[in-house]
Motif scaffolding. Structure first.
Motif, short mmCIF file in Angstrom:
data_model
loop_
_atom_site.label_atom_id
_atom_site.label_comp_id
_atom_site.label_asym_id
_atom_site.label_seq_id
_atom_site.Cartn_x
_atom_site.Cartn_y
_atom_site.Cartn_z
N UNK A 1 66.06 118.64 -24.13
CA UNK A 1 65.64 117.44 -23.36
C UNK A 1 64.62 117.96 -22.21
N UNK A 2 64.76 119.02 -21.63
CA UNK A 2 64.09 119.36 -20.50
C UNK A 2 62.39 120.28 -20.87
N UNK A 3 62.76 120.98 -21.60
CA UNK A 3 61.73 121.81 -22.33
C UNK A 3 60.55 120.96 -22.91
N UNK A 4 61.18 120.15 -24.07
CA UNK A 4 60.30 119.29 -24.68
C UNK A 4 59.65 118.24 -23.86
N UNK A 5 60.23 117.56 -22.77
CA UNK A 5 59.75 117.01 -21.79
C UNK A 5 58.61 117.45 -20.79
N UNK A 6 58.79 118.75 -20.63
CA UNK A 6 57.54 119.22 -19.98
C UNK A 6 56.56 119.33 -20.81
N UNK A 7 56.60 119.75 -21.95
CA UNK A 7 55.59 119.82 -22.95
C UNK A 7 54.91 118.51 -23.11
N UNK A 8 55.51 117.51 -23.14
CA UNK A 8 55.04 116.28 -23.41
C UNK A 8 54.31 115.49 -22.22
N UNK A 9 54.68 116.26 -20.99
CA UNK A 9 54.00 115.87 -19.75
C UNK A 9 54.92 114.58 -18.97
N UNK A 10 55.99 114.53 -19.16
CA UNK A 10 57.06 113.80 -18.27
C UNK A 10 57.17 114.30 -17.04
N UNK A 11 57.39 113.31 -16.08
CA UNK A 11 57.37 113.71 -14.61
C UNK A 11 58.27 114.98 -14.49
N UNK A 12 57.81 116.16 -13.85
CA UNK A 12 58.79 117.12 -13.73
C UNK A 12 59.85 117.14 -12.91
N UNK A 13 59.51 116.58 -11.79
CA UNK A 13 60.55 116.22 -10.52
C UNK A 13 61.87 115.30 -11.11
#
Length: 461
Positions: free
Chosen positions: A205-217
């Motif tokens: 969830x978190x690592x792929x989300x960061x790669x796709x540019x999801x809101x980091x906070x």
């Protein structure tokens, strides 16, 4: 026994209707707070769930082999030092890459794990100088023997890549699991399983989300909350003290997230000078290095935050069991004395953990003889310093909040005691402790003791 008394045989005490009603009310209040927060977290996780697509990523993996090249493993039989000139290229006078005329190189004769004759692997100068290799080491090397024209160009046919560390890591992991389970028993086993679940959330969830540019906070808050809900309840059970620790953890997470967001922007943490950050920036246009740093600031404090909140919550329960008649103010003060000791030791834990991780950078800074202020605010160390400060503030503030919630809950859900027989001096508090139960029945039967322990465990919830 007179009417209205709630005694059982052998001096046991049944919870009064008022105590049960208070316990139900406190549990309902905890549920009214935690259930909506959990549902909101789950909904947010579903909305933020990454697609898993790698379209648009400019991937160039250093572990991808070119045609005719393979990564092989083997065991070193012997190590020799000799001329770097590749024998196959001596006729052309072409030295091995990076080797000057007449320079010496380290070679390891290695038995391939896949079988065959020993091969001569050239060892990187950095490894040969700083660590060295020896007979019996397992290594991973690049096999260039099948590439066209490699020998004619003076290129080594076998080049060291890395050590094989599978066995020592497996042995340490097994030792760690055995020690945890031997000491903590089933709770330790559940904690280990919960740890695997936490890593699953991080990786899926978190690592792929960061790669796709999801809101980091938002990504960090949602992912961290899911992890904490899972590991706390799975390891410690669905009890009032666990719910109390979870509320304190959520408060600490919120404080950490706010401070991390402010510090990342105010201190301009952009990963400048980091090789890994530069690599990630070139992989995708959607990746935000500052966002990754922000997410890391929040995640890094999860373990310690979980530690202090569950410990503080348990401390309140244990103190109350020793003296059920203690007032809320005294119970809070006693628990906070434990909390202050925990704060002091935990601050050291965080600081030294980050110092150990940044030890190579600290040594370089020392050798350069930079002023302390410049070193601590430099691009190399500022991230570690801010991570230490942000995490410490969040966990320190979580301790009094967790303690206060635990005191309110334990006083609302605790066993108030029952009226004593008239011959014993009227009504009053009856401590709900093992020693009191044992003394009241002169040792008592095993069944009665088990019944009382079961009632106490139920009331702790």
């Amino acid at each position: 026994m007179g009417a209205g008394h709630s005694h059982t045989g052998h001096g046991g005490i049944d919870p009064t209707p008022g105590a049960l009603a208070a316990r139900r009310k406190a549990n309902l209040i905890l549920a009214a707070v935690l259930v909506p927060l959990t549902l909101m977290t789950v909904v947010a996780m579903v909305l933020l769930w990454p697609s898993g697509s790698k379209d648009g990523l400019k991937l160039s993996s250093p572990y991808a082999a070119a045609p005719g090249v393979s990564f092989d493993t083997g065991t070193i039989q012997r190590v020799v030092v000799g001329p770097c000139m590749d024998p196959a290229a001596q006729a052309d006078g072409q030295p091995a890459p990076g080797a000057g005329q007449g320079s010496q190189c380290t070679f390891a004769y290695t038995d391939p794990d896949k079988g065959g004759n020993p091969v001569k692997v050239v060892i990187n100068p950095d490894i040969a100088k700083s660590h060295g290799v020896k007979a019996g080491d397992g290594i991973r090397y690049l096999n260039l023997s099948q590439t066209q024209g490699a020998a004619a160009q003076g290129t080594p046919s076998y080049v060291f890549v890395d050590f094989v560390r599978t066995l020592p890591i497996i042995l340490l992991a097994v030792l760690y699991a055995v020690v945890v389970i031997a000491v903590a028993r089933w709770r330790g086993l559940r904690a280990l399983i919960g740890l695997l679940g936490a890593y699953a959330v991080l990786v899926s969830f978190m690592l792929p989300g960061l790669v796709e540019g999801k809101p980091p906070l938002l990504l960090a808050l949602v992912g961290s909350t899911v992890i904490m809900i899972g590991v706390l309840y799975f390891a410690h059970g669905f009890t009032a003290r666990t719910s109390t620790a979870l509320l304190g953890t959520m408060f600490g997470l919120g404080i950490t997230a706010v401070l991390a967001a402010w510090a990342t922007d105010a201190a301009n943490l952009a990963g400048v000078g980091s090789h890994d950050a530069a690599t990630l920036a070139n992989v995708s246009d959607h990746i935000s290095i500052s966002g990754i740093i922000l997410c890391g600031l929040i995640i890094s404090g999860l373990g310690v935050l979980n530690d202090v909140t569950i410990t503080q919550s348990s401390a309140v329960w244990e103190l109350w069991e020793l003296a059920p008649g203690t007032s809320r103010r005294k119970l809070f003060a006693s628990a906070m004395r434990i909390g202050r000791d925990h704060i002091a030791s935990t601050v050291y834990t965080i600081a030294f953990a980050y110092a150990g991780a940044a030890l190579p950078v600290l040594i370089i800074v020392m050798l350069y003889e930079r002023p302390l202020g410049d070193a601590l605010t430099s691009a190399e160390l500022s991230e570690e310093v801010i991570r230490t400060l942000v995490g410490s503030v969040g966990l320190v503030l979580a301790i009094p909040v967790t303690t206060l919630i635990a005191v309110l809950v334990v006083k609302a859900t605790g066993l108030r005691g029952a009226a004593l027989p008239a011959g014993d001096g009227g009504s009053g508090w009856v401590p709900d402790t093992e020693a009191t139960d044992h003394a009241s029945d002169g040792g008592g039967s095993g069944a009665a003791s088990e019944s009382r322990r079961g009632r106490r465990a139920e009331l702790r919830r």
